[in-house]
Scaffold this motif. Structure first.
Motif, PDB file in Angstrom:
ATOM      1  N   PRO A  66       0.807  -1.214   0.000  1.00  0.00           N
ATOM      2  CA  PRO A  66       0.000   0.000   0.000  1.00  0.00           C
ATOM      3  C   PRO A  66       0.844   1.269   0.000  1.00  0.00           C
ATOM      4  O   PRO A  66       0.412   2.307  -0.489  1.00  0.00           O
ATOM      5  N   ALA A  67       2.060   1.191   0.494  1.00  0.00           N
ATOM      6  CA  ALA A  67       2.927   2.364   0.515  1.00  0.00           C
ATOM      7  C   ALA A  67       3.384   2.748  -0.887  1.00  0.00           C
ATOM      8  O   ALA A  67       3.807   3.881  -1.121  1.00  0.00           O
ATOM      9  N   ASP A  68       3.280   1.810  -1.851  1.00  0.00           N
ATOM     10  CA  ASP A  68       3.703   2.083  -3.222  1.00  0.00           C
ATOM     11  C   ASP A  68       2.841   3.134  -3.907  1.00  0.00           C
ATOM     12  O   ASP A  68       3.303   3.846  -4.783  1.00  0.00           O
ATOM     13  N   HIS A  69       1.567   3.214  -3.560  1.00  0.00           N
ATOM     14  CA  HIS A  69       0.681   4.159  -4.219  1.00  0.00           C
ATOM     15  C   HIS A  69       0.286   5.317  -3.321  1.00  0.00           C
ATOM     16  O   HIS A  69      -0.545   6.131  -3.697  1.00  0.00           O
ATOM     17  N   GLY A  70       0.867   5.416  -2.189  1.00  0.00           N
ATOM     18  CA  GLY A  70       0.573   6.516  -1.287  1.00  0.00           C
ATOM     19  C   GLY A  70      -0.708   6.266  -0.508  1.00  0.00           C
ATOM     20  O   GLY A  70      -1.349   5.235  -0.650  1.00  0.00           O
ATOM     21  N   PRO A  71      -1.083   7.238   0.300  1.00  0.00           N
ATOM     22  CA  PRO A  71      -2.284   7.056   1.117  1.00  0.00           C
ATOM     23  C   PRO A  71      -3.541   7.079   0.247  1.00  0.00           C
ATOM     24  O   PRO A  71      -3.614   7.797  -0.739  1.00  0.00           O
ATOM     25  N   ILE A  72      -4.502   6.284   0.620  1.00  0.00           N
ATOM     26  CA  ILE A  72      -5.767   6.234  -0.095  1.00  0.00           C
ATOM     27  C   ILE A  72      -6.659   7.332   0.480  1.00  0.00           C
ATOM     28  O   ILE A  72      -6.842   7.413   1.696  1.00  0.00           O
ATOM     29  N   PRO A  73      -7.199   8.187  -0.391  1.00  0.00           N
ATOM     30  CA  PRO A  73      -8.046   9.271   0.120  1.00  0.00           C
ATOM     31  C   PRO A  73      -9.350   8.722   0.681  1.00  0.00           C
ATOM     32  O   PRO A  73      -9.791   7.633   0.295  1.00  0.00           O
ATOM     33  N   PRO A  74      -9.980   9.474   1.564  1.00  0.00           N
ATOM     34  CA  PRO A  74     -11.259   9.005   2.106  1.00  0.00           C
ATOM     35  C   PRO A  74     -12.315   8.973   1.004  1.00  0.00           C
ATOM     36  O   PRO A  74     -12.275   9.769   0.068  1.00  0.00           O
ATOM     37  N   ALA A  75     -13.234   8.048   1.118  1.00  0.00           N
ATOM     38  CA  ALA A  75     -14.313   7.949   0.135  1.00  0.00           C
ATOM     39  C   ALA A  75     -15.198   9.188   0.240  1.00  0.00           C
ATOM     40  O   ALA A  75     -15.631   9.565   1.323  1.00  0.00           O
ATOM     41  N   SER A  76     -15.410   9.837  -0.899  1.00  0.00           N
ATOM     42  CA  SER A  76     -16.269  11.022  -0.928  1.00  0.00           C
ATOM     43  C   SER A  76     -16.755  11.238  -2.350  1.00  0.00           C
ATOM     44  O   SER A  76     -16.229  10.665  -3.301  1.00  0.00           O
ATOM     45  N   LEU A  77     -17.743  12.089  -2.487  1.00  0.00           N
ATOM     46  CA  LEU A  77     -18.263  12.411  -3.809  1.00  0.00           C
ATOM     47  C   LEU A  77     -17.193  13.113  -4.636  1.00  0.00           C
ATOM     48  O   LEU A  77     -17.058  12.853  -5.837  1.00  0.00           O
ATOM     49  N   GLU A  78     -16.396  13.957  -4.001  1.00  0.00           N
ATOM     50  CA  GLU A  78     -15.331  14.664  -4.719  1.00  0.00           C
ATOM     51  C   GLU A  78     -14.312  13.694  -5.292  1.00  0.00           C
ATOM     52  O   GLU A  78     -13.868  13.839  -6.432  1.00  0.00           O
ATOM     53  N   VAL A  79     -13.940  12.685  -4.521  1.00  0.00           N
ATOM     54  CA  VAL A  79     -12.967  11.698  -4.986  1.00  0.00           C
ATOM     55  C   VAL A  79     -13.569  10.886  -6.132  1.00  0.00           C
ATOM     56  O   VAL A  79     -12.895  10.618  -7.132  1.00  0.00           O
ATOM     57  N   LEU A  80     -14.836  10.514  -6.012  1.00  0.00           N
ATOM     58  CA  LEU A  80     -15.499   9.767  -7.076  1.00  0.00           C
ATOM     59  C   LEU A  80     -15.546  10.598  -8.360  1.00  0.00           C
ATOM     60  O   LEU A  80     -15.218  10.102  -9.444  1.00  0.00           O
ATOM     61  N   LEU A  81     -15.913  11.870  -8.254  1.00  0.00           N
ATOM     62  CA  LEU A  81     -15.973  12.731  -9.437  1.00  0.00           C
ATOM     63  C   LEU A  81     -14.591  12.924 -10.051  1.00  0.00           C
ATOM     64  O   LEU A  81     -14.443  12.917 -11.277  1.00  0.00           O
TER      65      LEU A  81
END
Length: 154
Positions: A66-81
């Motif tokens: 998981p450290a290879d791609h950096g932190p995963i952002p929190p699930a949100s409408l902005e991230v989905l868009l």
């Protein structure tokens, strides 16, 4: 109230159902039909693991740290868009595919992504913040303009 464990009831009918579905699948295969053409007694699906092409599975993505791609952002409408926006821009050939490092235009796929964002906007109307509504409008405007431009160039 006695301290006894509840009686465990084992449903052995599932074995008969699985066997029946295997027979239906084999008969359908012999008749040139797909198993989905055959009616089943319930809505459960049986996955034919022998039909899975294991060579096509990207095991590097599964086994990656998981450290290879950096932190995963929190699930949100902005991230989905943002994700859908990026996929659309990739389909328009504006940004390269990160897997192949090549930009390739796929207008039908770009249109599909734009339509998907539009449906999402329609379905969430009245349930979005002002910032989210503005993001929908800006993303759709930018993608539609890029789509028109790429359509003219094709």
């Amino acid at each position: 109230m006695p301290d006894s464990e509840p009686e465990l009831i084992v449903d052995s009918d599932w074995k008969a159902q699985v066997e029946k579905e295997k027979q239906q699948a084999a008969a359908a295969k012999d008749a040139g039909k797909t198993p989905s053409d055959e009616p089943t007694d319930d809505s459960s699906a049986v996955v034919d693991t022998d039909a899975i092409d294991t060579d096509a599975i990207d095991t590097d993505a599964i086994d990656s740290d998981p450290a290879d791609h950096g932190p995963i952002p929190p699930a949100s409408l902005e991230v989905l868009l943002t994700t859908l926006y990026s996929q659309t821009m990739m389909s328009l050939g504006v940004i390269p595919n990160p897997s192949t490092q090549q930009a390739k235009t796929d207008l039908p796929m770009a249109k599909h992504f734009i339509d998907t964002i539009e449906i999402l906007q329609t379905k969430t109307t009245g349930n979005t913040s002002d910032d989210e509504s503005k993001m929908f409008e800006e993303i759709l405007y930018n993608l539609r303009m890029a789509y028109v431009q790429m359509s003219k160039n094709s």
